[in-house]
Motif scaffolding. Structure first.
Motif, PDB file in Angstrom:
ATOM      1  N   THR A  43       0.835  -1.201   0.000  1.00 48.23           N
ATOM      2  CA  THR A  43       0.000   0.000   0.000  1.00 48.23           C
ATOM      3  C   THR A  43       0.873   1.256   0.000  1.00 48.23           C
ATOM      4  N   ASP A  44       1.908   1.262   0.822  1.00 51.62           N
ATOM      5  CA  ASP A  44       2.819   2.415   0.850  1.00 51.62           C
ATOM      6  C   ASP A  44       3.482   2.626  -0.509  1.00 51.62           C
ATOM      7  N   LYS A  45       3.881   1.540  -1.154  1.00 53.32           N
ATOM      8  CA  LYS A  45       4.520   1.664  -2.463  1.00 53.32           C
ATOM      9  C   LYS A  45       3.534   2.149  -3.523  1.00 53.32           C
ATOM     10  N   LEU A  46       2.277   1.713  -3.443  1.00 58.85           N
ATOM     11  CA  LEU A  46       1.276   2.197  -4.388  1.00 58.85           C
ATOM     12  C   LEU A  46       1.063   3.698  -4.227  1.00 58.85           C
ATOM     13  N   GLN A  47       1.052   4.159  -2.989  1.00 54.52           N
ATOM     14  CA  GLN A  47       0.926   5.598  -2.743  1.00 54.52           C
ATOM     15  C   GLN A  47       2.148   6.346  -3.281  1.00 54.52           C
ATOM     16  N   GLU A  48       3.325   5.769  -3.106  1.00 58.45           N
ATOM     17  CA  GLU A  48       4.548   6.382  -3.619  1.00 58.45           C
ATOM     18  C   GLU A  48       4.530   6.450  -5.144  1.00 58.45           C
ATOM     19  N   ILE A  49       4.029   5.391  -5.777  1.00 56.28           N
ATOM     20  CA  ILE A  49       3.908   5.379  -7.238  1.00 56.28           C
ATOM     21  C   ILE A  49       2.995   6.511  -7.695  1.00 56.28           C
ATOM     22  N   ALA A  50       1.842   6.635  -7.051  1.00 54.62           N
ATOM     23  CA  ALA A  50       0.885   7.673  -7.436  1.00 54.62           C
ATOM     24  C   ALA A  50       1.483   9.061  -7.249  1.00 54.62           C
ATOM     25  N   TYR A  51       2.145   9.289  -6.134  1.00 49.74           N
ATOM     26  CA  TYR A  51       2.754  10.593  -5.861  1.00 49.74           C
ATOM     27  C   TYR A  51       3.841  10.901  -6.887  1.00 49.74           C
ATOM     28  N   THR A  52       4.711   9.921  -7.120  1.00 50.15           N
ATOM     29  CA  THR A  52       5.831  10.107  -8.047  1.00 50.15           C
ATOM     30  C   THR A  52       5.336  10.347  -9.469  1.00 50.15           C
ATOM     31  N   ALA A  53       4.369   9.565  -9.893  1.00 46.61           N
ATOM     32  CA  ALA A  53       3.809   9.748 -11.242  1.00 46.61           C
ATOM     33  C   ALA A  53       3.111  11.102 -11.345  1.00 46.61           C
ATOM     34  N   GLY A  54       2.419  11.491 -10.278  1.00 43.67           N
ATOM     35  CA  GLY A  54       1.735  12.784 -10.267  1.00 43.67           C
ATOM     36  C   GLY A  54       2.687  13.959 -10.387  1.00 43.67           C
ATOM     37  N   LYS A  55       3.904  13.768  -9.948  1.00 42.86           N
ATOM     38  CA  LYS A  55       4.938  14.809 -10.065  1.00 42.86           C
ATOM     39  C   LYS A  55       5.632  14.760 -11.425  1.00 42.86           C
ATOM     40  N   GLY A  56       5.201  13.818 -12.277  1.00 44.09           N
ATOM     41  CA  GLY A  56       5.744  13.743 -13.630  1.00 44.09           C
ATOM     42  C   GLY A  56       6.945  12.845 -13.800  1.00 44.09           C
ATOM     43  N   ASN A  57       7.301  12.096 -12.767  1.00 49.28           N
ATOM     44  CA  ASN A  57       8.464  11.228 -12.862  1.00 49.28           C
ATOM     45  C   ASN A  57       8.016   9.783 -13.113  1.00 49.28           C
ATOM     46  N   SER A  58       7.586   9.527 -14.342  1.00 55.77           N
ATOM     47  CA  SER A  58       7.033   8.214 -14.668  1.00 55.77           C
ATOM     48  C   SER A  58       8.074   7.102 -14.633  1.00 55.77           C
ATOM     49  N   GLU A  59       9.322   7.427 -14.927  1.00 54.21           N
ATOM     50  CA  GLU A  59      10.366   6.389 -14.912  1.00 54.21           C
ATOM     51  C   GLU A  59      10.582   5.853 -13.497  1.00 54.21           C
ATOM     52  N   THR A  60      10.661   6.755 -12.534  1.00 51.22           N
ATOM     53  CA  THR A  60      10.811   6.321 -11.140  1.00 51.22           C
ATOM     54  C   THR A  60       9.572   5.569 -10.677  1.00 51.22           C
ATOM     55  N   ALA A  61       8.393   6.055 -11.045  1.00 54.71           N
ATOM     56  CA  ALA A  61       7.152   5.377 -10.681  1.00 54.71           C
ATOM     57  C   ALA A  61       7.135   3.961 -11.244  1.00 54.71           C
ATOM     58  N   GLU A  62       7.581   3.812 -12.474  1.00 59.89           N
ATOM     59  CA  GLU A  62       7.619   2.485 -13.097  1.00 59.89           C
ATOM     60  C   GLU A  62       8.626   1.578 -12.381  1.00 59.89           C
ATOM     61  N   ASN A  63       9.751   2.139 -11.969  1.00 62.22           N
ATOM     62  CA  ASN A  63      10.748   1.341 -11.236  1.00 62.22           C
ATOM     63  C   ASN A  63      10.195   0.860  -9.907  1.00 62.22           C
ATOM     64  N   ILE A  64       9.465   1.717  -9.216  1.00 62.44           N
ATOM     65  CA  ILE A  64       8.845   1.315  -7.954  1.00 62.44           C
ATOM     66  C   ILE A  64       7.829   0.212  -8.204  1.00 62.44           C
ATOM     67  N   PHE A  65       7.013   0.390  -9.236  1.00 59.12           N
ATOM     68  CA  PHE A  65       6.024  -0.633  -9.593  1.00 59.12           C
ATOM     69  C   PHE A  65       6.703  -1.968  -9.865  1.00 59.12           C
ATOM     70  N   ASN A  66       7.773  -1.940 -10.632  1.00 54.77           N
ATOM     71  CA  ASN A  66       8.477  -3.178 -10.982  1.00 54.77           C
ATOM     72  C   ASN A  66       9.071  -3.864  -9.768  1.00 54.77           C
ATOM     73  N   SER A  67       9.339  -3.105  -8.713  1.00 52.10           N
ATOM     74  CA  SER A  67       9.905  -3.712  -7.501  1.00 52.10           C
ATOM     75  C   SER A  67       8.874  -4.519  -6.715  1.00 52.10           C
ATOM     76  N   ILE A  68       7.582  -4.321  -6.992  1.00 51.73           N
ATOM     77  CA  ILE A  68       6.551  -5.067  -6.256  1.00 51.73           C
ATOM     78  C   ILE A  68       5.828  -6.087  -7.117  1.00 51.73           C
ATOM     79  N   THR A  69       6.175  -6.202  -8.386  1.00 52.19           N
ATOM     80  CA  THR A  69       5.500  -7.175  -9.242  1.00 52.19           C
ATOM     81  C   THR A  69       6.344  -8.388  -9.485  1.00 52.19           C
TER      82      THR A  69
END
Length: 69
Positions: A43-69
């Motif tokens: 849940t914390d990582k999903l929130q971090e993904i949303a925050y990071t993507a919302g700030k326009g950093n899709s590459e970092t958001a994707e890296n976080i996503f990949n760490s939990i899949t």
């Protein structure tokens, strides 16, 4: 029907998830509905993904996503 909700330590790893499923199997005659929370820290990582993507950093958001899949 019976509703069984699992969260926290009961879904923290694959071993605990297997134990939860054994509980569900034990009440199949009662037509169980299983509800589960996200595994620990997801849940914390999903929130971090949303925050990071919302700030326009899709590459970092994707890296976080990949760490939990």
């Amino acid at each position: 029907m019976i509703v069984l909700k699992f969260g926290g330590s009961s879904v923290k790893d694959s071993n605990m998830i297997k134990k939860s499923l054994e509980i569900v199997k034990g009440v199949l005659d009662r037509e169980p509905v299983m509800v589960s929370s996200a595994m620990g820290s997801v849940t914390d990582k999903l929130q971090e993904i949303a925050y990071t993507a919302g700030k326009g950093n899709s590459e970092t958001a994707e890296n976080i996503f990949n760490s939990i899949t």
